[in-house]
Write an enzyme that holds these catalytic residues in place. Structure first.
Site, mmCIF file in Angstrom:
data_model
loop_
_atom_site.group_PDB
_atom_site.id
_atom_site.type_symbol
_atom_site.label_atom_id
_atom_site.label_comp_id
_atom_site.label_asym_id
_atom_site.label_seq_id
_atom_site.Cartn_x
_atom_site.Cartn_y
_atom_site.Cartn_z
ATOM 1 N N SER A 22 0.848 -1.194 0.000
ATOM 2 C CA SER A 22 0.000 0.000 0.000
ATOM 3 C C SER A 22 0.881 1.241 0.000
ATOM 4 C CB SER A 22 -0.863 -0.008 1.267
ATOM 5 O OG SER A 22 -1.533 1.222 1.444
ATOM 6 N N TYR B 130 -3.497 -0.651 10.100
ATOM 7 C CA TYR B 130 -3.330 -0.868 8.653
ATOM 8 C C TYR B 130 -1.931 -0.431 8.222
ATOM 9 C CZ TYR B 130 -4.374 -0.747 3.638
ATOM 10 O OH TYR B 130 -4.362 -0.961 2.279
HETATM 11 P P1 NAP Z 1 -11.681 -5.122 -1.393
HETATM 12 O O1 NAP Z 1 -12.526 -5.201 -2.603
HETATM 13 O O2 NAP Z 1 -12.323 -4.773 -0.086
HETATM 14 O O3 NAP Z 1 -10.854 -6.468 -1.273
HETATM 15 C C1 NAP Z 1 -10.332 -6.933 -0.082
HETATM 16 C C2 NAP Z 1 -10.440 -8.444 -0.106
HETATM 17 O O4 NAP Z 1 -9.858 -8.956 1.094
HETATM 18 C C3 NAP Z 1 -11.888 -8.889 -0.178
HETATM 19 O O5 NAP Z 1 -12.041 -9.851 -1.191
HETATM 20 C C4 NAP Z 1 -12.140 -9.455 1.194
HETATM 21 O O6 NAP Z 1 -13.030 -10.543 1.186
HETATM 22 C C5 NAP Z 1 -10.755 -9.911 1.618
HETATM 23 N N1 NAP Z 1 -10.715 -9.996 3.081
HETATM 24 C C6 NAP Z 1 -11.021 -9.028 3.961
HETATM 25 N N2 NAP Z 1 -10.990 -9.536 5.203
HETATM 26 C C7 NAP Z 1 -10.642 -10.836 5.089
HETATM 27 C C8 NAP Z 1 -10.499 -11.904 5.997
HETATM 28 N N3 NAP Z 1 -10.717 -11.749 7.311
HETATM 29 N N4 NAP Z 1 -10.152 -13.118 5.524
HETATM 30 C C9 NAP Z 1 -9.958 -13.310 4.201
HETATM 31 N N5 NAP Z 1 -10.113 -12.361 3.280
HETATM 32 C C10 NAP Z 1 -10.463 -11.134 3.731
HETATM 33 O O7 NAP Z 1 -10.540 -4.045 -1.583
HETATM 34 P P2 NAP Z 1 -9.385 -3.885 -2.657
HETATM 35 O O8 NAP Z 1 -9.254 -2.448 -2.853
HETATM 36 O O9 NAP Z 1 -9.579 -4.768 -3.825
HETATM 37 O O10 NAP Z 1 -8.107 -4.348 -1.796
HETATM 38 C C11 NAP Z 1 -7.270 -5.436 -2.148
HETATM 39 C C12 NAP Z 1 -5.897 -5.241 -1.503
HETATM 40 O O11 NAP Z 1 -5.314 -4.041 -1.988
HETATM 41 C C13 NAP Z 1 -5.943 -5.095 0.017
HETATM 42 O O12 NAP Z 1 -4.827 -5.751 0.586
HETATM 43 C C14 NAP Z 1 -5.832 -3.599 0.221
HETATM 44 O O13 NAP Z 1 -5.289 -3.264 1.460
HETATM 45 C C15 NAP Z 1 -4.907 -3.235 -0.917
HETATM 46 N N6 NAP Z 1 -4.952 -1.824 -1.326
HETATM 47 C C16 NAP Z 1 -6.038 -1.291 -1.957
HETATM 48 C C17 NAP Z 1 -6.011 0.050 -2.348
HETATM 49 C C18 NAP Z 1 -7.151 0.708 -3.076
HETATM 50 O O14 NAP Z 1 -7.062 1.900 -3.385
HETATM 51 N N7 NAP Z 1 -8.226 0.016 -3.418
HETATM 52 C C19 NAP Z 1 -4.902 0.830 -2.070
HETATM 53 C C20 NAP Z 1 -3.823 0.251 -1.415
HETATM 54 C C21 NAP Z 1 -3.857 -1.075 -1.051
HETATM 55 P P3 NAP Z 1 -14.554 -10.310 1.669
HETATM 56 O O15 NAP Z 1 -15.095 -9.182 0.842
HETATM 57 O O16 NAP Z 1 -15.215 -11.615 1.413
HETATM 58 O O17 NAP Z 1 -14.468 -9.949 3.148
#
Ligand code: NAP
Length: 264
Positions: free
Chosen positions: A156, A169
């Site tokens: 991140s 986080y």
């Molecule tokens: P997202 O759609 O909320 O995806 C997060 C995923 O992690 C979901 O599929 C969720 O599954 C899973 N997850 C959450 N809690 C969990 C648990 N207890 N056990 C297993 N799986 C779990 O968000 P995203 O933006 O695609 O994020 C994906 C990754 O990118 C994350 O690591 C996030 O920190 C990182 N990231 C995102 C951004 C951004 O701008 N979007 C920026 C920096 C980093 P469920 O929905 O089934 O709970």
């Protein structure tokens, strides 16, 4: 004609990006960035285990299958310390082995640091950092035996910056960056590469509240040199590169896919 002719060279380099015959596990691939990564790895030829938390990532697996790829959907709550081993066993039964592990699942909980509940701290650290270590350790065993493997951790901007009201986080994602380097050092000589991708502001459900907030959206766009939100496909392309033999001399790196945010 020698192999150095332009056409032969082009074919050779593109060949290095293909993933036919490889198997991958993408955690958190029911939605957002994980879904885009799983689909992109499948488009490049990999058989993909699509993991979800609250439900199996069936929609992602169905998208892959409908396009002629091979995918399985499974679920595990990575907030529990026993889940990584069960998940790896499940994937190994389904796909035979894991050549590519993408640690994408992540969670974010917001509180003022001074009153951040310890339970929430432990949940964020377990999902975002400890499970990444456990899954990497378990998947690496087979990779090290076979002398080949790829681990990609989703970091991140908060691997580098502190953020506000997200101490767990930020600590977890800072840890992911350091863990990436630590594992890369130990496993490089055995041909297992460990890298991270640091997404900037990406257009997913995770950031929908920010996108909808007119003031925050404007402030964010003004700060991003590229002037737009990142799309999940922007990240997926980087993941295919780091999953493929095209990146075999890259390990311990953190690739920023942030539209230039950290360069500013
Ligand atoms: P997202 O759609 O909320 O995806 C997060 C995923 O992690 C979901 O599929 C969720 O599954 C899973 N997850 C959450 N809690 C969990 C648990 N207890 N056990 C297993 N799986 C779990 O968000 P995203 O933006 O695609 O994020 C994906 C990754 O990118 C994350 O690591 C996030 O920190 C990182 N990231 C995102 C951004 C951004 O701008 N979007 C920026 C920096 C980093 P469920 O929905 O089934 O709970």
């Amino acid at each position: 004609m020698s192999d150095a002719t332009p056409s032969a060279t082009a074919q050779g380099i593109l060949q290095k990006f293909q993933l036919h015959g490889k198997t991958a596990l993408v955690t958190g691939s029911a939605t957002g960035l994980g879904a885009a990564i799983a689909i992109a790895l499948a488009q490049a030829g990999a058989a993909v285990a699509c993991h979800g938390n609250r439900r199996a990532a069936q929609d992602t697996a169905d998208t892959i299958t409908a396009a002629g790829g091979h995918a399985v959907a499974l679920s595990a709550d990575l907030a529990h310390t026993a889940s990584p081993e069960a998940l790896i066993n499940h994937v190994t039964e389904a796909l035979g082995q894991i050549d590519i592990l993408v640690n994408n699942a992540g969670t974010i909980i917001r509180h003022e640091a001074v009153e951040f509940p310890l339970d929430d701290w432990m949940t964020v650290l377990q999902v975002n950092l400890t499970s990444v270590f456990q899954l990497s350790q378990l998947a690496a065993k087979g990779m090290l035996e076979r002398g080949e493997g790829k681990i990609i951790n989703i970091a991140s901007l908060l691997s580098f910056q502190g953020g506000i009201r997200v101490p767990a986080y930020a600590a977890s994602k800072g840890g992911v960056a350091q863990l990436t380097k630590a594992l890369a050092n130990e496993w490089a000589a055995r041909n297992v590469q460990v890298n991270a991708i640091a997404p900037g502001y990406m257009r997913t459900d995770n950031t929908s509240a920010l996108q909808a907030d007119e003031t925050r959206n404007r402030q964010i766009l003004e700060r991003i040199p590229t002037g737009r939100w990142g799309e999940p496909e922007d990240l997926a392309a980087a993941a295919v590169f780091l999953a493929s033999s095209a990146s075999n001399y890259i390990t311990g790196a953190i690739l920023n896919v942030d539209g230039g945010w950290l360069a500013r």
